[in-house]
Scaffold this active site. Structure first.
Site, mmCIF file in Angstrom:
data_model
loop_
_atom_site.group_PDB
_atom_site.id
_atom_site.type_symbol
_atom_site.label_atom_id
_atom_site.label_comp_id
_atom_site.label_asym_id
_atom_site.label_seq_id
_atom_site.Cartn_x
_atom_site.Cartn_y
_atom_site.Cartn_z
ATOM 1 N N ASN A 1 28.991 45.291 51.600
ATOM 2 C CA ASN A 1 28.618 45.172 50.196
ATOM 3 C C ASN A 1 28.724 43.712 49.764
ATOM 4 O O ASN A 1 29.782 43.088 49.901
ATOM 5 C CB ASN A 1 29.560 46.016 49.332
ATOM 6 C CG ASN A 1 29.754 47.409 49.891
ATOM 7 O OD1 ASN A 1 28.820 48.161 50.065
ATOM 8 N ND2 ASN A 1 31.004 47.738 50.193
ATOM 9 N N HIS B 1 31.522 39.895 61.353
ATOM 10 C CA HIS B 1 30.314 40.735 61.366
ATOM 11 C C HIS B 1 29.840 41.031 59.950
ATOM 12 O O HIS B 1 28.657 40.865 59.625
ATOM 13 C CB HIS B 1 30.636 42.041 62.111
ATOM 14 C CG HIS B 1 29.517 43.029 62.170
ATOM 15 N ND1 HIS B 1 28.844 43.321 63.335
ATOM 16 C CD2 HIS B 1 28.955 43.824 61.224
ATOM 17 C CE1 HIS B 1 27.925 44.225 63.104
ATOM 18 N NE2 HIS B 1 27.977 44.551 61.821
ATOM 19 N N GLU B 2 30.762 41.472 59.102
ATOM 20 C CA GLU B 2 30.362 41.809 57.730
ATOM 21 C C GLU B 2 29.915 40.568 56.974
ATOM 22 O O GLU B 2 29.003 40.630 56.141
ATOM 23 C CB GLU B 2 31.512 42.504 57.007
ATOM 24 C CG GLU B 2 32.014 43.765 57.683
ATOM 25 C CD GLU B 2 30.907 44.728 58.068
ATOM 26 O OE1 GLU B 2 29.955 44.920 57.270
ATOM 27 O OE2 GLU B 2 30.970 45.307 59.173
#
Length: 820
Positions: free
Chosen positions: A260, A290-291
């Site tokens: 998000n 990664h996020e």
């Protein structure tokens, strides 16, 4: 309720443009429901036409389109028809929504440690309509303004910076354009730590009962966050655009994490309560990176539809491992990728559900959920490594930057990405893309004693994939040759191969995507030679060759066990130690070896673990991994009882509640954990983790009554959360005789599909995987599952889970047939 189809999404995107989303949430209405009011401003390219809004509410109180009321009864199957559209429109919907217990939508969880409630939004994949009315598809992005009313003592976080505007009242700053599935709100008595880097405010948040763990781990997580920001800013030459950067560790989260924008959510077991190995910290660090990579690939530029999922996940996977290997202390992170992520991906390639990296068919949003797998992640990342080798890193990075800048705050697709790469590299990539991105299947590579490297392509997925790779040979641990080249045919003679090397390693640098077939002499030499090889990447390839050889029935599992018992106690890399042991304990021994010899095999693994434990320096990662494997496999009742009582514990594990539960799980599987012991350990750990571990331990006991209780809880107790279902399913299949477990193979195919009545698709698919009768390795199980796969009452995601687990069971049957 129908899932949005690709054709419907295209038609709607051609008709409307969403200009602004305003969402007001009232979370102060009790533990079951919340209020949601949404105002959507959107334009219509053809006034007078009609479309529909997505809405899945408990009840609808009011609907207005351009000032005209619409009856709530107009909402049918989660869709609200909007007719007679003007050029510019405003629709407002007020509804009552339900909190979820399955990790989708707006999930609400009670922390048993202190009774506090926590809420977080996970709107992936198509759960946004359970939180607010919306046009729920990835290519209708819009800015969001969100207000939240919550209990006064709660903290609110979200995509925009949260400002408290009154008692229990919060407003989130307006965001840049977001896809619906990226919107989140996290609310509850979260505790926080803050920092700042390069002008970006940073926050990390967790449940109040995890304050100690949060404060202990925050410095390392902030360090990786900062290092990753610096790496991505250098690589992309596009600054992070979403303002604050919050990372929230939330309970009962279905995935590892979710990207998000500005408010990343993580599963909170990553805030390790006890001792953590370097591999565990690496995995968390890689997830953080990664996020963050998704802030560019996925958030700034979003796929137009789910069949270009790889533009999100393959890039985040590749960029994260690149970042951790170059910008953090984890310079060997590709070793973990090789033994963990690639093994996951190779299994997905061998399954009947294999699919291309790019352009994998996703006729509707729900079907796309199944493609969040080892192909979209691990294979996609490996293919991008091959693209870098093909066009050069400078051209690759230039193409990435051009693509991001030209599609910022919008959407992209495969053809547009390839066009940017072709322009940057000055080469045509159509043929390369068809071979690597648009065709399913994994090749096998074998180097023989004549120096010939052969490529075997799966007949059901023919492709001409060029492999940029290296081959190497080792004798007594010394590297006697290494040759780098591109294999662009079915075979080639490799110059410089010393065919007398004790060990020949195709793809020694693990650069390409291919399963490796080890020659007979190499396999025979591994018990002596493998511990001597200092190159951790080469050892990864060799261990991987043994594992995939077992799964493909080219290596006798008894030979593999011989390699394990000779080599594993000397393996110095904790990721290789942990993951290879897990492959043997969780799959090879219980599935590939008949029950009559499996007990002896478990004893040999326990002996190897004891050897490693006694040889390791106390308190090291090797000692910790060995202790965990020993706790999971030993039948030494005196040792287990001493450890569960806190006596004679390995160094560094005093007071380690998670290790104590690992011991209890082992005792449960052996029938040594009575109610009194479980009650005692549960009373000492009243946390969410403790509750889950207790459920798993009770389900792990081998008694028929315990199995019946566990199965009933999984299939009939509608109050169980997603995590509780997973814990019960994991425990149930971890012990017991095949005779006692066999009846649950039949019940699996009838009972598990029915969970769709009250469990969301994401959680349901996971339970279908974990509850699969993997221990009942019999043709009759195959027949039962195959019959179920043809039934109309089996949801598509559950069907995919069943089919993939069935393929693993069939691998075990094929191996038993060949080697028994």
């Amino acid at each position: 309720m129908p899932s949005l189809t690709r054709d419907e999404a295209r038609q709607r995107a051609q008709l409307i443009t969403v200009n602004r989303m305003e969402v007001d949430l009232d979370l102060d209405r009790g533990a079951e429901h919340f209020s949601s009011t949404t105002r959507i401003r959107f334009s219509c390219s053809t006034p007078g036409e009609a479309t529909f809004l997505d809405l899945r509410a408990v009840s609808v109180e009011a609907i207005e389109l351009n000032g005209t009321r619409i009856e709530p009864a107009a909402v049918v199957d989660g869709r609200l028809p909007l007719e007679g559209l003007a050029a510019d429109n405003t629709v407002e919907v007020t509804a009552t929504m339900a909190y979820s217990r399955d990790g989708q939508g707006l999930h609400r969880s009670t922390d048993p440690a202190d009774g506090e409630d926590y809420v977080y939004g996970h709107l992936f994949l198509d759960a946004a309509p359970t939180v607010f009315a919306c046009f729920d598809q990835p290519d209708l992005k819009a800015p969001y303004v969100v207000t939240v009313r919550a209990p006064e003592e709660w903290v609110v976080l979200g995509n925009g910076r949260a400002t408290r505007t009154g008692a229990g009242e919060w407003e989130l700053s307006e965001t840049l354009p977001l896809a619906t599935y990226f919107v989140t709100v996290c609310a509850g008595p979260y505790v926080s730590v803050h920092d700042e880097h390069d002008g970006i405010p940073l926050g990390i948040h967790a449940r109040r009962s995890l304050r100690t763990e949060l404060e202990r781990h925050a410095p390392q997580m902030f360090e990786v966050t900062k290092q990753s920001f610096d790496h991505f800013h250098r690589t992309f030459d596009v600054r992070y655009p979403f303002g604050d950067y919050d990372q929230v560790f939330v309970p009962e989260f279905n995935a590892g994490a979710m990207e998000n924008p500005g408010c990343v959510t993580f599963r909170d077991p990553m805030l390790f309560r006890g001792a953590a190995t370097r591999e565990q910290v690496l995995q968390r660090s890689n997830t953080i990176s990664h996020e963050m990579a998704h802030m560019w690939f996925g958030d700034l530029v979003t796929m137009g539809w789910w069949d270009d999922l790889w533009l999100n996940e393959s890039f985040a996977e590749f960029m994260a491992y690149t970042a951790t290997s170059r910008a953090t202390e984890f310079t060997d992170s590709w070793v973990e990728f090789g033994i963990v992520r690639k093994q996951w991906g190779y299994a997905a390639e061998r399954a009947p559900s294999t699919h291309p990296v790019a352009g994998s068919p996703a006729p509707d949003a729900q079907s796309a959920l199944a493609n969040f797998d080892g192909i979209s992640y691990a294979k996609g990342a490996s293919v991008l490594r091959q693209l870098v080798a093909h066009i050069g890193e400078e051209a690759f990075n230039a193409g990435v930057t051009a693509y991001l800048r030209s599609h910022a705050h919008g959407n992209g697709e495969l053809s547009e990405f390839l066009a940017a790469m072709e322009e940057a590299a000055g080469v045509e990539l159509d043929g390369w893309s068809k071979a690597w991105l648009e065709t399913a299947g994994v090749d096998a590579l074998a180097l023989d004693r004549e120096g010939t490297l052969r490529r075997t392509t799966p007949t059901e997925h023919p492709a001409d994939r060029p492999h940029a790779l290296d081959v190497a040979g080792f004798t007594e641990g010394a590297e006697v040759f290494r040759t780098t080249f591109t294999l662009d045919g079915d075979e080639a003679t490799v110059d410089g191969v010393d065919t007398g090397a004790a060990v020949l390693v195709p793809n020694a640098g693990d650069l390409t995507w291919a399963q490796v077939d080890l020659d007979e002499a190499t396999l025979a030499a591994l018990p002596h030679e493998l511990p001597l090889v200092e190159d951790a990447t080469a050892r990864t390839v060799l261990w991987g060759g043994v594992l995939t050889g077992v799964y493909r029935a080219t290596v006798d599992p008894r030979v593999a066990l011989d390699v394990f018992t000779a080599v594993w106690p000397q393996e110095p890399h904790d990721a290789l130690m942990a993951r290879v042991a897990l492959a043997f304990t969780d799959r090879i021994v219980p599935q590939f070896l008949p029950e009559a010899v499996a007990q002896e095999a478990r004893g040999r693994i326990a002996d190897a673990a004891l050897t490693a434990f006694e040889d390791a320096e106390p308190g090291t990662d090797r000692a910790l991994v060995a202790a965990r494997v020993l706790a999971a496999t030993t039948t030494d009742e005196d040792r287990l009882r001493a450890w569960v009582s806190g006596r004679s514990l390995p160094q560094g594990l005093d007071g380690d509640t998670d290790f104590r539960w690992a011991v209890v799980q082992s005792m449960s599987r052996l029938g040594l954990a009575d109610d009194a012991l479980l009650d005692e350990v549960e009373a000492a750990d009243t946390t969410l983790s403790g509750r889950l571990a207790g459920l798993s331990a009770r389900a792990a006991r081998p008694g028929a009554d315990d199995k019946a209780w566990a199965w009933s809880e999984i299939t009939t107790n509608r109050e169980r959360s997603n995590y509780e279902l997973n814990a019960l399913a994991t425990g149930l299949w971890s012990s017991g005789s095949v005779d006692d477990l066999r009846p649950y193979a039949g019940r699996y195919v009838t009972d598990i599909p029915r969970l769709a009545e009250w469990v969301g698709a994401d959680a349901h698919d996971r339970v279908a995987t974990l509850a699969f009768p993997s221990r009942v390795v019999e043709p009759e199980t195959v027949a039962l599952v195959r019959a179920a796969l043809g039934r109309d009452d089996v949801p598509s995601g559950v069907r995919r889970s069943m089919a993939d687990e069935l393929s693993k069971l069939e691998e075990a049957l094929a191996s038993r047939s060949r080697w028994s």
